[in-house]
Write a protein that holds these residues in place. Sequence first.
Motif, PDB file in Angstrom:
ATOM      1  N   HIS A  53       0.818  -1.212   0.000  1.00 33.76           N
ATOM      2  CA  HIS A  53       0.000   0.000   0.000  1.00 33.76           C
ATOM      3  C   HIS A  53       0.853   1.263   0.000  1.00 33.76           C
ATOM      4  O   HIS A  53       0.436   2.288  -0.543  1.00 33.76           O
ATOM      5  CB  HIS A  53      -0.945   0.023   1.202  1.00 33.76           C
ATOM      6  CG  HIS A  53      -2.199  -0.755   0.989  1.00 33.76           C
ATOM      7  ND1 HIS A  53      -3.191  -0.354   0.129  1.00 33.76           N
ATOM      8  CD2 HIS A  53      -2.616  -1.935   1.512  1.00 33.76           C
ATOM      9  CE1 HIS A  53      -4.168  -1.238   0.131  1.00 33.76           C
ATOM     10  NE2 HIS A  53      -3.838  -2.209   0.963  1.00 33.76           N
ATOM     11  N   GLU A  54       2.016   1.215   0.608  1.00 32.36           N
ATOM     12  CA  GLU A  54       2.888   2.385   0.696  1.00 32.36           C
ATOM     13  C   GLU A  54       3.852   2.498  -0.473  1.00 32.36           C
ATOM     14  O   GLU A  54       4.631   3.452  -0.537  1.00 32.36           O
ATOM     15  CB  GLU A  54       3.679   2.360   2.009  1.00 32.36           C
ATOM     16  CG  GLU A  54       2.811   2.502   3.233  1.00 32.36           C
ATOM     17  CD  GLU A  54       2.033   3.815   3.245  1.00 32.36           C
ATOM     18  OE1 GLU A  54       2.615   4.859   2.897  1.00 32.36           O
ATOM     19  OE2 GLU A  54       0.843   3.782   3.584  1.00 32.36           O
ATOM     20  N   SER A  55       3.822   1.547  -1.401  1.00 32.90           N
ATOM     21  CA  SER A  55       4.741   1.600  -2.536  1.00 32.90           C
ATOM     22  C   SER A  55       4.363   2.772  -3.451  1.00 32.90           C
ATOM     23  O   SER A  55       3.192   3.132  -3.579  1.00 32.90           O
ATOM     24  CB  SER A  55       4.703   0.285  -3.311  1.00 32.90           C
ATOM     25  OG  SER A  55       3.460   0.133  -3.963  1.00 32.90           O
ATOM     26  N   PRO A  56       5.354   3.400  -4.083  1.00 28.76           N
ATOM     27  CA  PRO A  56       5.059   4.525  -4.975  1.00 28.76           C
ATOM     28  C   PRO A  56       4.066   4.194  -6.097  1.00 28.76           C
ATOM     29  O   PRO A  56       3.199   5.024  -6.386  1.00 28.76           O
ATOM     30  CB  PRO A  56       6.439   4.917  -5.524  1.00 28.76           C
ATOM     31  CG  PRO A  56       7.386   4.494  -4.456  1.00 28.76           C
ATOM     32  CD  PRO A  56       6.804   3.245  -3.870  1.00 28.76           C
ATOM     33  N   ARG A  59       0.531   4.229  -4.461  1.00 27.78           N
ATOM     34  CA  ARG A  59       0.121   5.587  -4.090  1.00 27.78           C
ATOM     35  C   ARG A  59      -0.224   6.420  -5.311  1.00 27.78           C
ATOM     36  O   ARG A  59      -1.210   7.155  -5.325  1.00 27.78           O
ATOM     37  CB  ARG A  59       1.224   6.269  -3.273  1.00 27.78           C
ATOM     38  CG  ARG A  59       1.310   5.754  -1.842  1.00 27.78           C
ATOM     39  CD  ARG A  59       2.305   6.526  -1.070  1.00 27.78           C
ATOM     40  NE  ARG A  59       3.592   6.405  -1.778  1.00 27.78           N
ATOM     41  CZ  ARG A  59       4.726   6.865  -1.347  1.00 27.78           C
ATOM     42  NH1 ARG A  59       4.786   7.519  -0.239  1.00 27.78           N
ATOM     43  NH2 ARG A  59       5.835   6.696  -2.019  1.00 27.78           N
ATOM     44  N   GLU A  60       0.584   6.292  -6.372  1.00 27.70           N
ATOM     45  CA  GLU A  60       0.314   7.048  -7.593  1.00 27.70           C
ATOM     46  C   GLU A  60      -0.975   6.557  -8.257  1.00 27.70           C
ATOM     47  O   GLU A  60      -1.765   7.359  -8.760  1.00 27.70           O
ATOM     48  CB  GLU A  60       1.497   6.936  -8.569  1.00 27.70           C
ATOM     49  CG  GLU A  60       1.308   7.689  -9.859  1.00 27.70           C
ATOM     50  CD  GLU A  60       1.168   9.202  -9.692  1.00 27.70           C
ATOM     51  OE1 GLU A  60       0.671   9.842 -10.637  1.00 27.70           O
ATOM     52  OE2 GLU A  60       1.546   9.756  -8.646  1.00 27.70           O
ATOM     53  N   MET A  62      -3.589   5.221  -6.762  1.00 23.57           N
ATOM     54  CA  MET A  62      -4.724   5.696  -5.963  1.00 23.57           C
ATOM     55  C   MET A  62      -4.942   7.196  -6.174  1.00 23.57           C
ATOM     56  O   MET A  62      -6.074   7.659  -6.230  1.00 23.57           O
ATOM     57  CB  MET A  62      -4.503   5.390  -4.478  1.00 23.57           C
ATOM     58  CG  MET A  62      -4.623   3.930  -4.131  1.00 23.57           C
ATOM     59  SD  MET A  62      -6.221   3.220  -4.526  1.00 23.57           S
ATOM     60  CE  MET A  62      -7.283   4.132  -3.431  1.00 23.57           C
ATOM     61  N   ARG A  63      -3.862   7.952  -6.323  1.00 24.55           N
ATOM     62  CA  ARG A  63      -3.998   9.385  -6.591  1.00 24.55           C
ATOM     63  C   ARG A  63      -4.665   9.617  -7.939  1.00 24.55           C
ATOM     64  O   ARG A  63      -5.606  10.392  -8.063  1.00 24.55           O
ATOM     65  CB  ARG A  63      -2.625  10.068  -6.555  1.00 24.55           C
ATOM     66  CG  ARG A  63      -2.719  11.585  -6.647  1.00 24.55           C
ATOM     67  CD  ARG A  63      -1.374  12.213  -6.946  1.00 24.55           C
ATOM     68  NE  ARG A  63      -0.922  11.940  -8.295  1.00 24.55           N
ATOM     69  CZ  ARG A  63      -1.423  12.516  -9.396  1.00 24.55           C
ATOM     70  NH1 ARG A  63      -2.400  13.384  -9.314  1.00 24.55           N
ATOM     71  NH2 ARG A  63      -0.943  12.223 -10.596  1.00 24.55           N
TER      72      ARG A  63
END
Length: 169
Positions: A53-56, A59-60, A62-63
């Motif tokens: 979940h914290e991988s770039p 995160r990208e 989900m953004r």
Amino acid sequence: MHLPPPIPGHRAASPGWWRRHWRWAMPLSVVLLLGPLCGMIAWSVLRWSEAAHESPPMREAMRRAGCSIELVRVLGEPLRADAMPLGSMQTAYDGRRDVALTVALGGPQGQGRLFVTGIRRDDVWDYPVMYVLGEDKQTFDLTALDDAEAAGECALQACRERGDCPLTL
């Protein structure tokens, strides 16, 4: 005359500790052996889930999903990723990193499946695969021609600022 003392009779040997206590000792020993093993497995799975979940790339993705007007129109806001992503994360000796993840994505109005693949070379991420597959097999493409330019944009926020967003009309 005196009679000799009686000959002691043969006493049965008392049962051993295991024979007397096996009913509670067996389940306790199984729990004591399997408990730490199950705990280590659960801890490893939770740590992997957190790292995914914290991988770039995640995160990208989900953004970008939150900035997609079409996707937010179908799934609603806020978008939430499932707790357990499926996939792989690999790091090579030369610093290359490959991440390929799939996670359930849901909102108040519907559900979908997020697919993301990220490749890092020389500290620069490239996202060749990034899309959401909706419940009705509708595909929402989240890739952009220029990933660096896409990282600074949010189409949903821009249309809300202009006041012409179809979601707020």
